[in-house]
Every structure is written in C-alpha cells, then in structure tokens.
Design an enzyme around this catalytic site. Structure first.
Site, mmCIF file in Angstrom:
data_model
loop_
_atom_site.group_PDB
_atom_site.id
_atom_site.type_symbol
_atom_site.label_atom_id
_atom_site.label_comp_id
_atom_site.label_asym_id
_atom_site.label_seq_id
_atom_site.Cartn_x
_atom_site.Cartn_y
_atom_site.Cartn_z
ATOM 1 C CE1 TYR A 8 -3.882 -1.972 0.209
ATOM 2 C CE2 TYR A 8 -4.538 -0.510 1.984
ATOM 3 C CZ TYR A 8 -4.851 -1.492 1.069
ATOM 4 O OH TYR A 8 -6.121 -1.966 1.022
ATOM 5 N NE ARG A 12 -7.418 1.012 4.653
ATOM 6 C CZ ARG A 12 -8.138 0.049 4.083
ATOM 7 N NH1 ARG A 12 -8.086 -1.181 4.543
ATOM 8 N NH2 ARG A 12 -8.899 0.302 3.041
ATOM 9 C CG ASP A 27 -9.306 -7.261 -2.450
ATOM 10 O OD1 ASP A 27 -8.071 -7.406 -2.334
ATOM 11 O OD2 ASP A 27 -9.955 -6.424 -1.797
ATOM 12 C CB SER A 81 -10.196 -8.370 6.446
ATOM 13 O OG SER A 81 -9.858 -7.007 6.288
HETATM 14 ZN ZN ZN Z 1 -7.158 -3.009 -2.059
#
Ligand code: ZN
Length: 386
Positions: free
Chosen positions: A129, A162, A284, A288
């Site tokens: 990320y 995030r 994906d 979660s």
């Molecule tokens: Zn993602």
C-alpha cells in the site's frame, strides 16, 4: 495428449463447436473435428453441451493473507490452492496490502513458488500500500527486472486513510520506476492501485497522466465498483484510455452501503461504451471483509474468496445480460493483456490453461493448468499437504 471433443469454445470470443487437442502443457490444435488424431493413448474428454474457456486470471489476491486493521487477531489466513481451483482460477497475481511489516515480499514469493509447484501460474507485485515501496533488491525497478515473478508494483493505495497520502510527483515517480523495470524486462511494469473511499477517487492518476509523460495505461486501479460515484469516475478514466478493475469479494452489508456489484458495474461500463479490453474483475481474495454493527463497531470479519470471481462471471451473464464472451474476457484475455502475460486465450501454441463449464449454469466442472488436471467433475484432484 488430451482431446476436448465438441466443446462450445469461448477463446474468449465464441469460436463455435470445436475439438481442442492439447499435448503436454500446450494447446496443439483447434479444429471443427480432429478425427485423424484418434489414438488409444489420447484421453478423450467429451465436452458435448459444455463450454471450454481459458482458465481464469485473477489479477489481485492476497495469497499470504491480508487485513489486520482491527489488530493482530484480524489478520486473515493464507489462500489455499483449492480455493483458486474451485473457482477456475489458473493464473493469479499475489500482492501485499496494508501490512508490509508482518507480511513480507519474501513470504509472498515463497507462497507463489509453492502454488506454482502445485500447478498454478503465479506472479506477484513488489511494494505494498505504501511508499517508499518495500522491495527485495534495492528498488522497484530492480525487483521487476531481476525477480522473475515480479511483474509490477502495488497495490499502491490512493484516496485512502491507510495510504501514504501521495503527491502527484510521488505517484509519478513510482510509476516511472515500474515502467522502466517493465520495459527492460519485457513485463507490464503495471502500477496496481488500491482506490479507497475518499472523494478524490482516481484524480491523482488523472493528474499524473495529464501532467507527466506516464501514460494512463501504466495504472491498474482496483475497487472501482466501491460506489456509484467511483464507478462514474472509472468510466471517465476508461474513456481516456485507462483500465478499470472491479472487486468481486463482497457481502450484503458492503453492497447495502453503496457498493455496486462487480458484475453490475461491468454491465454499466459496457453499456456506456467502454470496451471489455479495458474492463477486468479480480477477487481481492483473502482480504478482510469487516462487518460492523449500527454503532460502527466491528462485530465480525469475513474473508474475501477467490471463487467470487467465477460467481461474478455467472452473475454478469445471468442477471445483467452481459454476453458470455465479454463476461469471460473480463477474467481472462483482458487481465492477461493488461499484465502482459501470455495467458487468457484459447489459441494454438499457448499454455493449456482451460476450464470446462456447464453450458446451462456455467458451473466449473473441470480445470486444467498447463495441461495438468486440477479439478474433475467439480472435485479438486490434486493432493496438497494441508
Ligand atoms: Zn485493495
């Protein structure tokens, strides 16, 4: 050698009723009838009334697990190979996610080697990320050039609390690193982009494409069905030549909060004139899927499933009037071409990655990867240790 007899072949384009002969790991011959090839040692698979299509290409799976945003106990488990096989996925791209501290690229590579040993085709992205991107050899460019499995970077998070709160320049820089690595190694060097909830959506990608020499096709934004607004933005991006990926793992609560199902999003994008070559779906898988109560408190955690990719193909065909060829293309030819993989097509000379589907329900019956049988009559036939 195996002969698939009288199948309705979607290459993903509809080719009609064909015989398809595979030898070892490759597709050898496709013809109306291959009677002269009958020999005792050829296994004949009767495909009358069945669809034969390429094995699915899932461009985003957290194969080593993901999540963790609710603390250590919310880290999701690794993907098991059976989860991919039951959904007809023969090629996948493994990625890290939010957590690049307790999840490592080394572990990602080890997992991809394991899945490959068991029969799948597996690639990975370096980075996570965040920027600066985690890597193994010293840079994103080096990772893509020198490590066979790495084909791009990501998923790099934008429009998300995030993410690393990137500037246009920072995103352009990592894209350039991936692009150069890709060019020099004849790989896609794609920048997989996680698009979060924030209103800005894909505007950072648009700015990089407008203000620098990096083309919009360097980016592969996912979760573009997160909301009707983001889908609209995605359709604009696609009209400007970009790619859009829709996420198939979901639950009732996420859909009720405004997500457009991947199958529905694809139907809308196609309807608005976006060619299927720019539209893909990915699972994906193993991310979660948090469930919250009315007060916003986390009450349960589900895990994204790779098999949701196949479910969305079926939903697109049966509930949203997407043609069989286009629904299949969005999980075969389109992602394979975007990722510069020689996968996702039924043509002579390519790897024999094949799915046999029921023609009425589109259920996956048999799965072959590089010519080896992984599933027969709905049952996984490989033995895995765990
Ligand atoms: Zn993602």
């Amino acid at each position: 050698m195996k002969l698939f007899k009288q199948a309705e072949v979607y290459s993903p384009q509809y080719l009609g009723t064909k015989d398809v002969l595979i030898a070892g790991t490759k597709i050898l011959k496709i013809a109306d009838e291959l009677t002269s090839f009958y020999r005792d040692d050829i296994e004949v698979i009767d495909c009358q009334g069945k669809i034969l299509c390429p094995g699915f290409v899932d461009s985003l799976v957290h194969i080593t697990g993901g999540g963790g945003e609710g603390g250590y106990s919310t880290r999701t488990p690794e993907m098991s190979i059976e989860e991919a096989i039951v959904g007809g996925v023969t090629t996948l791209v493994g990625v890290l996610g939010t957590d690049s501290i307790t999840r490592s690229l080394e572990n990602l590579l080890a997992k991809s080697y394991a899945l490959e040993e068991q029969g799948l085709n597996v690639y990975c992205h370096t980075g996570s990320y965040h920027l600066p991107a985690v890597n193994i050899t010293g840079s994103v460019t080096k990772d893509i050039m020198l490590i066979d499995k790495f084909i791009g970077v990501g998923e790099v998070a934008i429009a998300d609390h995030r993410g690393s709160q990137l500037t246009v320049n920072e995103l352009a820089k990592v894209a350039s690193e991936a692009r150069v690595g890709g060019m020099l190694a004849n790989k896609s060097g794609i920048v997989s982009i996680h698009v979060g909830d924030s209103e800005e959506g894909v505007s950072l990608i648009q700015q990089v494409a407008e203000e620098t020499d990096i083309p919009v096709t360097q980016f592969y934004p996912t979760h573009m069905n997160r909301s009707a607004e983001l889908l609209e933005q995605g359709i604009s991006l696609a009209k400007a030549g970009g790619y859009i990926d829709f996420t198939t793992s979901t639950n009732e609560q996420i859909l009720a909060s405004g997500e457009v199902s991947a199958a529905h999003a694809m139907a809308i994008a196609l309807d608005k004139g976006v060619p299927v070559s720019q539209i893909t779906m990915s699972s994906d898988g193993n991310a979660s899927l948090p469930l919250f109560d009315d007060a916003g408190k986390l009450v349960d955690l589900q895990v994204g499933k790779v098999a949701s990719l196949h479910e969305s193909v079926v939903e697109a065909i049966l509930e949203h009037n997407v043609s069989i060829a286009e629904a299949i293309a969005s999980v075969t030819q389109s992602p394979a071409d975007i990722l510069n993989l020689k996968k996702g097509r039924i043509v002579e000379g390519v790897d024999a990655d094949l799915n046999v589907l029921r023609a009425d329900s589109f259920a996956v019956e048999d799965v072959y990867s590089k010519g080896a049988e992984l599933m027969k009559a709905g049952k996984v036939v490989i033995t895995s240790h765990f």
